[in-house]
Design a protein around this motif. Structure first.
Motif, PDB file in Angstrom:
ATOM      1  N   VAL A   1       8.913   1.584  -3.733  1.00  0.00           N
ATOM      2  CA  VAL A   1       8.175   2.314  -2.704  1.00  0.00           C
ATOM      3  C   VAL A   1       7.001   3.026  -3.372  1.00  0.00           C
ATOM      4  N   ALA A   2       5.818   2.910  -2.773  1.00  0.00           N
ATOM      5  CA  ALA A   2       4.646   3.644  -3.252  1.00  0.00           C
ATOM      6  C   ALA A   2       4.641   4.999  -2.550  1.00  0.00           C
ATOM      7  N   LEU A   3       5.139   6.035  -3.229  1.00  0.00           N
ATOM      8  CA  LEU A   3       5.216   7.366  -2.634  1.00  0.00           C
ATOM      9  C   LEU A   3       3.842   7.989  -2.480  1.00  0.00           C
ATOM     10  N   SER A   4       3.000   7.835  -3.497  1.00  0.00           N
ATOM     11  CA  SER A   4       1.605   8.280  -3.403  1.00  0.00           C
ATOM     12  C   SER A   4       0.757   7.398  -4.292  1.00  0.00           C
TER      13      SER A   4
ATOM     14  N   SER B   1       0.821  -1.207   0.000  1.00  0.00           N
ATOM     15  CA  SER B   1       0.000   0.000   0.000  1.00  0.00           C
ATOM     16  C   SER B   1       0.863   1.268   0.000  1.00  0.00           C
ATOM     17  N   GLU B   2       0.206   2.396  -0.083  1.00  0.00           N
ATOM     18  CA  GLU B   2       0.889   3.691  -0.088  1.00  0.00           C
ATOM     19  C   GLU B   2       1.773   3.842   1.150  1.00  0.00           C
ATOM     20  N   GLY B   3       2.981   4.340   0.932  1.00  0.00           N
ATOM     21  CA  GLY B   3       3.924   4.514   2.026  1.00  0.00           C
ATOM     22  C   GLY B   3       4.711   3.264   2.354  1.00  0.00           C
ATOM     23  N   SER B   4       4.310   2.142   1.814  1.00  0.00           N
ATOM     24  CA  SER B   4       4.992   0.864   2.047  1.00  0.00           C
ATOM     25  C   SER B   4       5.923   0.559   0.877  1.00  0.00           C
ATOM     26  N   SER B   5       6.675  -0.528   1.038  1.00  0.00           N
ATOM     27  CA  SER B   5       7.588  -0.911  -0.028  1.00  0.00           C
ATOM     28  C   SER B   5       7.684  -2.427  -0.125  1.00  0.00           C
ATOM     29  N   SER B   6       8.304  -2.859  -1.186  1.00  0.00           N
ATOM     30  CA  SER B   6       8.560  -4.280  -1.401  1.00  0.00           C
ATOM     31  C   SER B   6       9.913  -4.387  -2.090  1.00  0.00           C
ATOM     32  N   THR B   7      10.644  -5.441  -1.783  1.00  0.00           N
ATOM     33  CA  THR B   7      11.937  -5.666  -2.425  1.00  0.00           C
ATOM     34  C   THR B   7      11.891  -6.991  -3.175  1.00  0.00           C
ATOM     35  N   LEU B   8      12.225  -6.928  -4.458  1.00  0.00           N
ATOM     36  CA  LEU B   8      12.268  -8.105  -5.323  1.00  0.00           C
ATOM     37  C   LEU B   8      13.672  -8.219  -5.903  1.00  0.00           C
ATOM     38  N   ASN B   9      14.425  -9.198  -5.458  1.00  0.00           N
ATOM     39  CA  ASN B   9      15.779  -9.473  -5.957  1.00  0.00           C
ATOM     40  C   ASN B   9      16.664  -8.226  -6.048  1.00  0.00           C
ATOM     41  N   GLY B  10      16.641  -7.430  -5.006  1.00  0.00           N
ATOM     42  CA  GLY B  10      17.530  -6.273  -4.945  1.00  0.00           C
ATOM     43  C   GLY B  10      16.934  -4.961  -5.403  1.00  0.00           C
ATOM     44  N   ILE B  11      15.724  -4.977  -5.939  1.00  0.00           N
ATOM     45  CA  ILE B  11      15.057  -3.734  -6.331  1.00  0.00           C
ATOM     46  C   ILE B  11      13.967  -3.440  -5.303  1.00  0.00           C
TER      47      ILE B  11
END
Length: 118
Positions: free
Chosen positions: A101-104, A88-98
């Motif tokens: 982030v959902a900034l808005s 969701s907004e404000g959260s992030s996810s990391t996939l194989n080093g990338i």
């Protein structure tokens, strides 16, 4: 030049001068530069589902990003591999080093930052 031709030419010139220039509308937003994301580092604003290539050194070679007002879905794929994440907004996810982030986030657009630095 005869008076008749001159009058016609002036009338044409006047009508051309009165035609308003066509300006781009607000809805004609610029397309995101998805090629800038190839190295895993970019900031993009998307208004619809997008897919783009990423450097094969991340194992995945393609990311597909979609969104709605509640969250962002990222699907990654490559030769013999796939993965997905939802956040969701404000959260992030990391996939194989990338890290993504959902900034808005809204119903109509998502602003995302991709980074290879945690």
């Amino acid at each position: 030049m005869s008076a008749r031709i001159r009058t016609a030419a002036l009338a044409v010139a006047a009508s051309v001068a009165l035609v308003p220039a066509i300006a781009p509308t607000a809805s004609a937003a610029a397309k995101p530069n998805l090629r800038a994301c190839y190295d895993g580092n970019c900031k993009i604003t998307i208004t619809k589902k997008v897919s783009f290539r990423i450097d094969p050194s991340f194992v995945f070679t393609k990311l597909t990003v979609s969104f709605n007002a509640g969250g962002v879905r990222v699907k990654s794929s490559g030769p013999g591999v796939s993965g997905s994440s939802y956040f969701s907004e404000g959260s992030s996810s990391t996939l194989n080093g990338i890290t993504i982030v959902a900034l808005s986030l809204s119903k109509k657009k998502a602003v995302l930052r991709l980074s290879t630095q945690g």
